[in-house]
Design a protein around this motif. Structure first.
Motif, short mmCIF file in Angstrom:
data_model
loop_
_atom_site.label_atom_id
_atom_site.label_comp_id
_atom_site.label_asym_id
_atom_site.label_seq_id
_atom_site.Cartn_x
_atom_site.Cartn_y
_atom_site.Cartn_z
N UNK A 146 1.07 -1.18 0.10
CA UNK A 146 0.36 -0.19 -0.14
C UNK A 146 1.08 1.11 0.80
N UNK A 147 1.83 1.27 0.86
CA UNK A 147 2.68 2.78 0.61
C UNK A 147 3.89 2.08 -0.31
N UNK A 148 4.03 1.18 -1.38
CA UNK A 148 4.26 1.29 -2.30
C UNK A 148 4.03 1.99 -3.37
N UNK A 149 3.06 2.23 -3.20
CA UNK A 149 1.89 2.45 -4.20
C UNK A 149 1.64 3.83 -4.13
N UNK A 150 1.48 4.52 -2.59
CA UNK A 150 1.44 5.69 -2.22
C UNK A 150 2.13 6.15 -3.55
N UNK A 151 3.94 5.66 -2.79
CA UNK A 151 4.84 6.56 -3.37
C UNK A 151 5.30 6.45 -4.43
N UNK A 197 12.46 -0.34 -1.76
CA UNK A 197 13.27 0.07 -0.92
C UNK A 197 12.89 0.91 0.15
N UNK A 198 12.47 2.08 -0.38
CA UNK A 198 11.72 3.01 0.48
C UNK A 198 10.64 2.40 1.28
N UNK A 199 9.62 2.22 0.33
CA UNK A 199 8.35 1.77 1.58
C UNK A 199 8.68 0.58 2.53
N UNK A 243 2.96 6.07 -6.79
CA UNK A 243 2.03 7.78 -8.11
C UNK A 243 2.46 9.19 -7.60
N UNK A 244 3.45 9.12 -6.76
CA UNK A 244 3.62 10.23 -6.09
C UNK A 244 4.72 10.92 -7.06
N UNK A 245 5.66 9.51 -7.56
CA UNK A 245 6.82 10.02 -8.50
C UNK A 245 6.30 9.55 -9.96
N UNK A 246 4.97 10.16 -10.35
CA UNK A 246 4.26 9.82 -11.63
C UNK A 246 4.87 8.65 -11.70
N UNK A 247 4.54 7.36 -11.35
CA UNK A 247 5.34 6.06 -11.71
C UNK A 247 4.33 5.11 -12.27
N UNK A 248 3.90 4.58 -12.94
CA UNK A 248 2.99 3.32 -13.40
C UNK A 248 2.69 2.23 -12.14
N UNK A 249 4.29 2.10 -11.07
CA UNK A 249 4.38 1.21 -10.50
C UNK A 249 5.54 1.46 -10.02
N UNK A 250 6.06 0.71 -8.75
CA UNK A 250 7.00 0.53 -8.14
C UNK A 250 7.75 0.14 -8.16
N UNK A 251 9.00 1.22 -8.70
CA UNK A 251 10.39 0.47 -9.02
C UNK A 251 11.39 -0.36 -7.86
#
Length: 221
Positions: free
Chosen positions: A141-146, A161-163, A148-156
């Motif tokens: 859930x946190x990775x999805x928020x990050x 790692x940040x999540x 979206x904030x970075x304008x990425x279609x999915x977590x990289x």
């Protein structure tokens, strides 16, 4: 012309209200029994009986007894909301820390602080397994928020790692190590836990800056 804001939200039907009331009653009785006797000592049949329903009905609402212990999503809901709305100048780790501190302010002082999140459930292996799955869901859930904030279609990889580090702040608060640390401050456990949260936020902040700096286009981590 009427807009969407002019149209009142439909009231829940009587059937939906009854279902919500039954679900709430099941959770209330399960929590009470778990805290009184410990998770392993309570059966699904006893929870159903306390809620005045059949065992079959209980498992229509919840797939397993383990799910009863982790049905409340208030913590991750609050984290996701706070991360999404955090003001300029507030880091991701600080936003997570604020949610945890808010939880400490709203919990009963005698409840054991944030540890009340899964207090009274003992050392059940089934619960430990379910808890790991819950942390994984929180991390997603946190990775999805990050992302979206970075304008990425999915977590990289950097987002993942940040999540992981952000969810680590939360996980640490209910770890055996932090519980032992906090117990060393009799009568001041909540203040000690709040101090730990501050330390954890600072440590994570020191390591996250470059991973969440989207001005860097380097593919390396």
């Amino acid at each position: 012309m009427a807009t969407d804001h002019d149209i009142p939200s439909p009231c829940p039907s009587l059937r939906d209200r009854k279902k919500a009331a039954t679900r709430a009653a099941i959770l209330d009785h399960a929590e009470r029994l778990f805290e009184e006797r410990g998770y392993d000592q309570v059966t699904g049949a006893e929870i159903a009986d306390a809620a005045n329903i059949s065992v079959k009905t209980l498992f229509v609402y919840f797939r397993s007894k383990e799910d009863l212990a982790f049905a409340d999503t208030w913590l991750i809901d609050a984290v996701v909301d706070t991360l999404s709305r955090r003001p300029s100048g507030t880091s991701h780790a600080q936003a997570v820390g604020e949610v945890l501190n808010q939880a400490l302010r709203t919990l009963n002082p005698d409840s054991g602080g944030l540890d009340a999140f899964h207090r009274g459930f003992g050392e059940s292996e089934a619960l430990r397994s379910r808890l790991l799955r819950m942390w994984a869901d929180y991390e997603d859930a946190i990775a999805t928020v990050l992302a979206r904030e970075a304008s990425l279609p999915a977590p990289d990889p950097a987002i993942r790692l940040a999540a992981t580090q952000l969810i680590g702040i939360i996980r640490s608060c209910t770890s055996d190590e932090v519980r032992e640390y906090v117990s060393g401050f009799p009568g001041e456990e909540t203040d000690a836990l709040r101090g730990w949260i501050r330390q954890a936020v600072e440590q994570v902040d020191n390591g996250l800056t470059r991973f969440l700096d989207r001005t860097s286009q380097s593919p390396g981590i």
